[in-house]
Scaffold this motif. Structure first.
Motif, PDB file in Angstrom:
ATOM      1  N   VAL A  66       0.847  -1.189   0.000  1.00  0.00           N
ATOM      2  CA  VAL A  66       0.000   0.000   0.000  1.00  0.00           C
ATOM      3  C   VAL A  66       0.884   1.241   0.000  1.00  0.00           C
ATOM      4  N   GLY A  67       0.542   2.188  -0.845  1.00  0.00           N
ATOM      5  CA  GLY A  67       1.330   3.411  -0.937  1.00  0.00           C
ATOM      6  C   GLY A  67       2.120   3.434  -2.226  1.00  0.00           C
ATOM      7  N   VAL A  68       1.985   4.495  -3.004  1.00  0.00           N
ATOM      8  CA  VAL A  68       2.571   4.527  -4.333  1.00  0.00           C
ATOM      9  C   VAL A  68       4.089   4.422  -4.287  1.00  0.00           C
ATOM     10  N   PHE A  69       4.725   5.149  -3.362  1.00  0.00           N
ATOM     11  CA  PHE A  69       6.183   5.125  -3.326  1.00  0.00           C
ATOM     12  C   PHE A  69       6.705   3.792  -2.796  1.00  0.00           C
ATOM     13  N   ARG A  70       5.956   3.188  -1.892  1.00  0.00           N
ATOM     14  CA  ARG A  70       6.342   1.853  -1.430  1.00  0.00           C
ATOM     15  C   ARG A  70       6.201   0.838  -2.566  1.00  0.00           C
ATOM     16  N   ARG A  71       5.186   1.014  -3.395  1.00  0.00           N
ATOM     17  CA  ARG A  71       5.028   0.122  -4.546  1.00  0.00           C
ATOM     18  C   ARG A  71       6.174   0.290  -5.540  1.00  0.00           C
ATOM     19  N   LEU A  72       6.596   1.531  -5.735  1.00  0.00           N
ATOM     20  CA  LEU A  72       7.708   1.765  -6.662  1.00  0.00           C
ATOM     21  C   LEU A  72       8.994   1.134  -6.138  1.00  0.00           C
ATOM     22  N   VAL A  73       9.228   1.251  -4.843  1.00  0.00           N
ATOM     23  CA  VAL A  73      10.409   0.615  -4.245  1.00  0.00           C
ATOM     24  C   VAL A  73      10.314  -0.905  -4.356  1.00  0.00           C
ATOM     25  N   ALA A  74       9.113  -1.438  -4.123  1.00  0.00           N
ATOM     26  CA  ALA A  74       8.920  -2.887  -4.249  1.00  0.00           C
ATOM     27  C   ALA A  74       9.175  -3.349  -5.682  1.00  0.00           C
ATOM     28  N   LEU A  75       8.724  -2.572  -6.661  1.00  0.00           N
ATOM     29  CA  LEU A  75       8.974  -2.909  -8.065  1.00  0.00           C
ATOM     30  C   LEU A  75      10.469  -2.929  -8.367  1.00  0.00           C
ATOM     31  N   ALA A  76      11.181  -1.924  -7.856  1.00  0.00           N
ATOM     32  CA  ALA A  76      12.623  -1.874  -8.100  1.00  0.00           C
ATOM     33  C   ALA A  76      13.326  -3.078  -7.477  1.00  0.00           C
ATOM     34  N   GLY A  77      12.971  -3.395  -6.229  1.00  0.00           N
ATOM     35  CA  GLY A  77      13.577  -4.552  -5.576  1.00  0.00           C
ATOM     36  C   GLY A  77      13.256  -5.851  -6.282  1.00  0.00           C
ATOM     37  N   PHE A  78      11.995  -5.971  -6.719  1.00  0.00           N
ATOM     38  CA  PHE A  78      11.587  -7.179  -7.452  1.00  0.00           C
ATOM     39  C   PHE A  78      12.369  -7.328  -8.752  1.00  0.00           C
ATOM     40  N   ALA A  79      12.535  -6.237  -9.491  1.00  0.00           N
ATOM     41  CA  ALA A  79      13.231  -6.306 -10.774  1.00  0.00           C
ATOM     42  C   ALA A  79      14.696  -6.688 -10.584  1.00  0.00           C
ATOM     43  N   VAL A  80      15.352  -6.086  -9.609  1.00  0.00           N
ATOM     44  CA  VAL A  80      16.766  -6.381  -9.366  1.00  0.00           C
ATOM     45  C   VAL A  80      16.945  -7.839  -8.942  1.00  0.00           C
ATOM     46  N   ALA A  81      16.142  -8.266  -7.967  1.00  0.00           N
ATOM     47  CA  ALA A  81      16.273  -9.636  -7.463  1.00  0.00           C
ATOM     48  C   ALA A  81      15.926 -10.663  -8.535  1.00  0.00           C
ATOM     49  N   ALA A  82      14.833 -10.421  -9.263  1.00  0.00           N
ATOM     50  CA  ALA A  82      14.420 -11.377 -10.305  1.00  0.00           C
ATOM     51  C   ALA A  82      15.452 -11.437 -11.421  1.00  0.00           C
TER      52      ALA A  82
ATOM     53  N   TRP B 136      25.906  -9.695 -16.582  1.00  0.00           N
ATOM     54  CA  TRP B 136      25.253  -8.509 -16.047  1.00  0.00           C
ATOM     55  C   TRP B 136      24.291  -7.887 -17.054  1.00  0.00           C
ATOM     56  N   VAL B 137      24.639  -7.954 -18.325  1.00  0.00           N
ATOM     57  CA  VAL B 137      23.724  -7.433 -19.349  1.00  0.00           C
ATOM     58  C   VAL B 137      22.475  -8.313 -19.424  1.00  0.00           C
ATOM     59  N   ILE B 138      22.672  -9.623 -19.345  1.00  0.00           N
ATOM     60  CA  ILE B 138      21.533 -10.543 -19.343  1.00  0.00           C
ATOM     61  C   ILE B 138      20.665 -10.293 -18.116  1.00  0.00           C
ATOM     62  N   ALA B 139      21.293 -10.082 -16.954  1.00  0.00           N
ATOM     63  CA  ALA B 139      20.535  -9.812 -15.734  1.00  0.00           C
ATOM     64  C   ALA B 139      19.719  -8.525 -15.878  1.00  0.00           C
ATOM     65  N   LEU B 140      20.320  -7.509 -16.497  1.00  0.00           N
ATOM     66  CA  LEU B 140      19.594  -6.257 -16.712  1.00  0.00           C
ATOM     67  C   LEU B 140      18.399  -6.478 -17.631  1.00  0.00           C
ATOM     68  N   ALA B 141      18.596  -7.256 -18.677  1.00  0.00           N
ATOM     69  CA  ALA B 141      17.498  -7.529 -19.612  1.00  0.00           C
ATOM     70  C   ALA B 141      16.376  -8.313 -18.930  1.00  0.00           C
ATOM     71  N   MET B 142      16.746  -9.301 -18.119  1.00  0.00           N
ATOM     72  CA  MET B 142      15.727 -10.079 -17.399  1.00  0.00           C
ATOM     73  C   MET B 142      14.968  -9.193 -16.421  1.00  0.00           C
ATOM     74  N   GLY B 143      15.716  -8.345 -15.706  1.00  0.00           N
ATOM     75  CA  GLY B 143      15.068  -7.448 -14.759  1.00  0.00           C
ATOM     76  C   GLY B 143      14.125  -6.472 -15.444  1.00  0.00           C
ATOM     77  N   MET B 144      14.564  -5.910 -16.577  1.00  0.00           N
ATOM     78  CA  MET B 144      13.701  -4.997 -17.322  1.00  0.00           C
ATOM     79  C   MET B 144      12.460  -5.699 -17.847  1.00  0.00           C
ATOM     80  N   SER B 145      12.604  -6.956 -18.229  1.00  0.00           N
ATOM     81  CA  SER B 145      11.472  -7.707 -18.784  1.00  0.00           C
ATOM     82  C   SER B 145      10.382  -7.897 -17.740  1.00  0.00           C
ATOM     83  N   VAL B 146      10.770  -8.350 -16.541  1.00  0.00           N
ATOM     84  CA  VAL B 146       9.757  -8.559 -15.503  1.00  0.00           C
ATOM     85  C   VAL B 146       9.257  -7.223 -14.970  1.00  0.00           C
ATOM     86  N   LEU B 147      10.114  -6.199 -14.954  1.00  0.00           N
ATOM     87  CA  LEU B 147       9.689  -4.887 -14.469  1.00  0.00           C
ATOM     88  C   LEU B 147       8.645  -4.267 -15.385  1.00  0.00           C
ATOM     89  N   ALA B 148       8.819  -4.419 -16.700  1.00  0.00           N
ATOM     90  CA  ALA B 148       7.881  -3.829 -17.648  1.00  0.00           C
ATOM     91  C   ALA B 148       6.473  -4.381 -17.432  1.00  0.00           C
TER      92      ALA B 148
END
Length: 350
Positions: free
Chosen positions: A184-200, A220-232
């Motif tokens: 709950v909370g827009v900024f908390r959701r944004l932080v959760a999205l960032a953490g999810f993308a990095v970890a995933a 690291w490039v593959i990790a960035l691509a995977m993170g961006m994919s799930v983040l999108a």
């Protein structure tokens, strides 16, 4: 004694059953229709050699495989290889004074590589007949099939790379749904999205790149691509939910799972899908993510900027929707009644 719970009317009960069956049928059609209608057409293939020989081969292939290939002129063999490595073509036919050569790219598509193998077999049959007719030894000439970009030894058939597409899509959906429901909370959701993308991104890369070897290239490039994919995907679902509530989860899921995923063309080139759906599918997250990961893994000379921008665009749309939904639902500022600021003596009593 408490009154009995009222039963659902028979008409509604039957109606719910029919609607459920229609939904299941729609899901099945969404997943199977692209496969049912998939057909090889307009596959870009490089070709180089003397003009008469090139014209003869193009005419022969148009007669035997009408519309399957779209020929792209190459300056020479090196030019044809460059076209394959930059993902302009899926293979090439090299004609010279000697025997023809067929160049393939199994990393781009094993299906197209098999089609080109069939082309090589037909060229071999024609060459053998020509040499035999001329009185020569047909066993001394052969059409070479040269893989230019091969798949990983850990995934020689490309099944692992293809299979990874669906879990990647599901992962983005699951992350978006959980964050929408539990945070709950827009900024908390944004932080959760960032953490999810990095970890995933890191964890999925460890599995698919380091452990299974399905993906190649820089970790690291593959990790960035995977993170961006799930983040999108997850950001879009969170954005829709923030803007319109829980129905936003359904909208995000439908666009991702029932539209984007079937049109992603993970198993075959997008040219196999009925026009214009194959091209449209590349602008959804699953299609862009699949193309990006394949490019980063096997085609370092190709330009992946288009896929990066598509994923960034979906992410940005999701973030904008999330912030917009937050401010839209925020309570408006209360403006005190001006009369309360007037001096007490102005409020005369009777």
């Amino acid at each position: 004694m408490s009154s009995a719970r009222p039963h659902t009317r028979w008409a509604l009960a039957i109606g719910f059953g029919v609607v459920g069956a229609l939904v299941v049928t729609l899901v099945v059609l969404a997943f199977l229709w692209p496969t049912k209608t998939a057909k090889a057409h307009d596959i870009p293939i490089g070709i180089t050699g003397p003009t008469p020989a090139v014209s003869a081969i193009e005419q022969a292939l148009d007669e035997n495989a009408d519309g399957v290939f779209a020929f792209v002129d190459a300056s020479d063999r090196d030019g044809a290889i460059s076209q394959i490595q930059t993902r302009q073509t899926y293979g090439a036919i090299v004609l010279s004074s000697g025997a023809p050569e067929v160049l393939t790219a199994p990393a781009a598509s094993t299906t197209v590589a098999q089609l080109l193998g069939g082309v090589a077999a037909r060229l071999q049959a024609q060459l053998t007949q020509q040499v035999a007719t001329a009185g020569g030894d047909a066993s001394t000439v052969s059409v070479a099939v040269t893989p230019v970009v091969s798949l990983s030894a850990d995934d020689p058939n490309g099944t692992g790379l293809t299979a990874a597409s669906f879990p990647l899509t599901m992962g983005g959906m699951i992350g978006g749904i959980l964050i929408s429901l539990l945070v709950v909370g827009v900024f908390r959701r944004l932080v959760a999205l960032a953490g999810f993308a990095v970890a995933a991104g890191l964890l999925l890369s460890l599995v698919l790149h380091t452990w299974f070897g399905y993906l190649q290239g820089d970790f690291w490039v593959i990790a960035l691509a995977m993170g961006m994919s799930v983040l999108a995907t997850s950001a879009f679902i969170v954005g829709c939910t923030s803007l319109i509530g829980n129905p936003g989860i359904g909208i995000g899921a439908v666009l991702t799972m029932l539209v984007g995923n079937p049109l992603a063309a993970a198993a075959v080139p997008w040219q196999f899908l009925a026009a214009p759906w194959g091209a449209i599918g590349q602008f959804f997250v699953p299609g862009a993510a699949n193309t990006l990961l394949r490019t980063l893994s096997y085609f370092p000379d190709a330009d992946p900027s288009g896929q990066w921008w598509i994923l960034a665009g979906w992410t940005l749309v999701g973030l904008v929707l999330a912030v917009s939904g937050h401010f839209r639902s925020a309570p408006s500022m209360h403006v005190p009644d001006a009369t309360l600021d007037e001096p007490a003596e102005n409020h005369a009593t009777a």
